[in-house]
Scaffold this active site. Structure first.
Site, PDB file in Angstrom:
ATOM      1  N   ARG A  46     -64.874  27.182  35.227  1.00 18.14           N
ATOM      2  CA  ARG A  46     -64.982  27.438  36.673  1.00 18.14           C
ATOM      3  C   ARG A  46     -64.096  26.461  37.449  1.00 18.14           C
ATOM      4  NH1 ARG A  46     -66.249  23.122  38.148  1.00 18.14           N
ATOM      5  NH2 ARG A  46     -65.925  23.703  40.317  1.00 18.14           N
ATOM      6  N   GLY A  47     -63.837  26.804  38.731  1.00 18.20           N
ATOM      7  CA  GLY A  47     -62.913  26.009  39.545  1.00 18.20           C
ATOM      8  C   GLY A  47     -61.603  26.780  39.637  1.00 18.20           C
ATOM      9  N   ALA A  48     -61.102  26.907  40.867  1.00 21.88           N
ATOM     10  CA  ALA A  48     -59.971  27.812  41.106  1.00 21.88           C
ATOM     11  C   ALA A  48     -58.747  27.541  40.212  1.00 21.88           C
ATOM     12  CB  ALA A  48     -59.590  27.775  42.578  1.00 21.88           C
ATOM     13  N   ARG A  89     -63.379  37.264  38.461  1.00 21.88           N
ATOM     14  CA  ARG A  89     -63.913  36.656  39.698  1.00 21.88           C
ATOM     15  C   ARG A  89     -62.971  37.009  40.849  1.00 21.88           C
ATOM     16  NH1 ARG A  89     -66.321  30.735  39.599  1.00 21.88           N
ATOM     17  NH2 ARG A  89     -67.620  31.617  41.234  1.00 21.88           N
ATOM     18  N   GLN A 195     -72.932  22.551  41.231  1.00 23.45           N
ATOM     19  CA  GLN A 195     -71.683  21.952  40.721  1.00 23.45           C
ATOM     20  C   GLN A 195     -71.565  20.487  41.132  1.00 23.45           C
ATOM     21  OE1 GLN A 195     -71.918  24.936  42.180  1.00 23.45           O
ATOM     22  NE2 GLN A 195     -70.369  26.368  41.488  1.00 23.45           N
ATOM     23  N   ASP A 236     -60.591  27.821  47.402  1.00 27.00           N
ATOM     24  CA  ASP A 236     -60.385  28.902  46.430  1.00 27.00           C
ATOM     25  C   ASP A 236     -59.328  29.889  46.904  1.00 27.00           C
ATOM     26  OD1 ASP A 236     -63.230  27.836  45.837  1.00 27.00           O
ATOM     27  OD2 ASP A 236     -62.603  28.943  44.055  1.00 27.00           O
ATOM     28  N   ASN A 246     -63.997  28.507  50.399  1.00 27.96           N
ATOM     29  CA  ASN A 246     -64.401  27.509  49.400  1.00 27.96           C
ATOM     30  C   ASN A 246     -65.888  27.705  49.122  1.00 27.96           C
ATOM     31  OD1 ASN A 246     -63.676  25.218  47.721  1.00 27.96           O
ATOM     32  ND2 ASN A 246     -65.050  24.030  49.017  1.00 27.96           N
ATOM     33  N   LYS A 247     -66.397  26.916  48.219  1.00 28.87           N
ATOM     34  CA  LYS A 247     -67.792  27.043  47.780  1.00 28.87           C
ATOM     35  C   LYS A 247     -68.754  27.153  48.959  1.00 28.87           C
ATOM     36  CE  LYS A 247     -69.029  27.489  44.586  1.00 28.87           C
ATOM     37  NZ  LYS A 247     -69.343  28.887  44.153  1.00 28.87           N
TER      38      LYS A 247
HETATM   39  O1  MRU Z   1     -67.822  28.873  41.846  1.00 28.83           O
HETATM   40  P1  MRU Z   1     -66.921  27.760  41.446  1.00 28.83           P
HETATM   41  O2  MRU Z   1     -67.638  26.591  40.857  1.00 28.83           O
HETATM   42  O3  MRU Z   1     -65.763  28.225  40.587  1.00 28.83           O
HETATM   43  O4  MRU Z   1     -66.297  27.275  42.835  1.00 28.83           O
HETATM   44  C1  MRU Z   1     -65.389  26.235  42.834  1.00 28.83           C
HETATM   45  C2  MRU Z   1     -65.038  25.753  44.170  1.00 28.83           C
HETATM   46  O5  MRU Z   1     -65.420  26.313  45.178  1.00 28.83           O
HETATM   47  C3  MRU Z   1     -64.110  24.600  44.238  1.00 28.83           C
HETATM   48  O6  MRU Z   1     -64.367  23.816  45.354  1.00 28.83           O
HETATM   49  C4  MRU Z   1     -62.681  25.150  44.314  1.00 28.83           C
HETATM   50  O7  MRU Z   1     -62.442  26.022  43.253  1.00 28.83           O
HETATM   51  C5  MRU Z   1     -61.675  24.084  44.297  1.00 28.83           C
HETATM   52  S1  MRU Z   1     -61.653  23.273  42.746  1.00 28.83           S
HETATM   53  C6  MRU Z   1     -60.282  22.334  42.612  1.00 28.83           C
END
Ligand code: MRU
Length: 350
Positions: A46-48, A89, A195, A236, A246-247
């Site tokens: 996970r994470g963009a 996703r 997270q 994201d 973003n999250k």
């Molecule tokens: O649902 P996730 O855990 O994949 O979401 C991640 C985020 O929202 C992060 O803040 C974003 O991807 C930036 S990570 C460098």
């Protein structure tokens, strides 16, 4: 800490299973593209930034395992896999960005299938190395924003785990800390997947950076009582006007920060910018299984009443007016994003 890495001997992608952290630090080996798509969806990865590079390796595996004898069939096989990976996703634009880049390596190339297979692997490896370099450049660009003695609220996880290595917003924090600045992080726990509490706290502990976990609804209190100097989070997808998806929870955090004149920094590589989307209203927001919200337990007991229902949007959009500045590998982008970002792109190309 390398979140994902190609294993040549096993012909598979070695991945830290983020669902198990911080309880267990375990690797899983993904040896086909469907397993990679599944691991992106179930958030083992996970994470963009890292889901983009993982999807690139999904294309590699689809290519390596294709039995196509001719170019046309090979392209069909790889495109089918890319479509499935893309659907794993919807919000982070790094996913379609990476897949497009992978396909561009073989589309329109008159080379034998075997060469296309090795070209795909070579490109995914380049993308993985580039991700680390880009993050380190972002860290260097952003570190001057942090002053000795700052307390920072950080949302979600933007560390090494969200990238191939090093991280974005958390990478800046790490860089500033390693420069000798005394900083303290308030870690938003980041309901419902936690997270922050699970992954960011774990990473900060490894790095020896002082922190306290706060529940998401405590941020306003800390911001309004003069206990916080900065807010940092990732992104994201960033639209052309500088709105940041973003999250979930980033928007409320930015609102409370704005109300208290606390600067908000969104940190991301340029692969997170989607200039084809004018504003944040057009960014697709993933809605995940309500069970992620409902599964909360206290003293070993489920909290919600039997049959309770829930909603679970995984991201929200922070409008550009609430973002003080953005940090990318090109430099710090001031407002208005729509003008300043293009100017930085122009300077880089020029
Ligand atoms: O649902 P996730 O855990 O994949 O979401 C991640 C985020 O929202 C992060 O803040 C974003 O991807 C930036 S990570 C460098």
């Amino acid at each position: 800490m390398r979140t994902i890495e190609w294993d040549t001997a096993k012909q598979s992608l070695r991945v830290i299973d983020q669902r198990q952290l911080p309880e267990k630090y375990e690797f899983i080996y993904l040896d086909n593209y469907k397993a990679i798509a599944e691991s992106i969806w179930n958030m083992a990865i996970r994470g963009a930034p890292v889901i983009g590079v993982a999807a690139a390796y999904g294309v590699v595996l689809a290519g390596l395992q294709s039995t196509a004898k001719d170019r046309t069939q090979f392209l069909t096989d790889v495109r089918t896999a890319a479509k499935e990976l893309n659907d794993s996703r919807p919000t982070a634009v790094n996913l379609p960005w990476a897949l497009k880049r992978m396909l561009s390596i073989i589309e329109g190339q008159d080379i034998p299938v075997a060469e296309m297979k090795s070209a795909l692997l070579a490109e995914a490896n380049v993308m993985a190395e580039e991700d680390i370099l880009v993050n380190k450049t972002i860290a260097k660009n952003g570190a001057p924003l942090i002053k000795d003695g700052d307390t920072i609220i950080h949302h979600c996880n933007t560390g090494a785990l969200a990238t191939v290595d090093w991280g974005t917003a958390l990478g800046i924090i790490r860089f500033a800390f390693e420069e000798g600045k005394h900083i303290h992080i308030l870690v938003d726990e980041t309901r419902p997947r936690l997270q922050g509490a699970r992954l960011t706290a774990w990473e900060l502990k490894q790095m020896g950076i002082p922190y306290d976990i706060i529940s998401d609804n405590m941020a306003g209190y800390f911001l309004s009582t003069g206990q916080v100097q900065k807010v940092f989070f990732g992104a994201d997808r960033v639209s052309a006007n500088g709105d940041v998806a973003n999250k979930i929870g980033s928007y409320m955090l930015a609102l409370a920060a704005k109300d208290n004149n606390i600067p908000v920094y969104s940190v991301f590589p340029t692969s997170t910018v989607d200039l084809s989307i004018q504003d944040g209203k057009r960014i697709p927001i993933e809605e995940r299984d309500p069970e992620e919200v409902l599964a909360l337990s206290l003293n070993g007991q489920r909290v919600m009443p039997e049959g309770a229902t829930a909603r679970n949007p995984a991201f929200d959009v922070t409008p550009a007016r609430l973002v003080t500045a953005y940090v990318t590998e090109l430099g710090v982008v001031q407002q208005p994003f729509s003008v300043q970002y293009k100017e930085l792109l122009r300077l880089q190309e020029g």
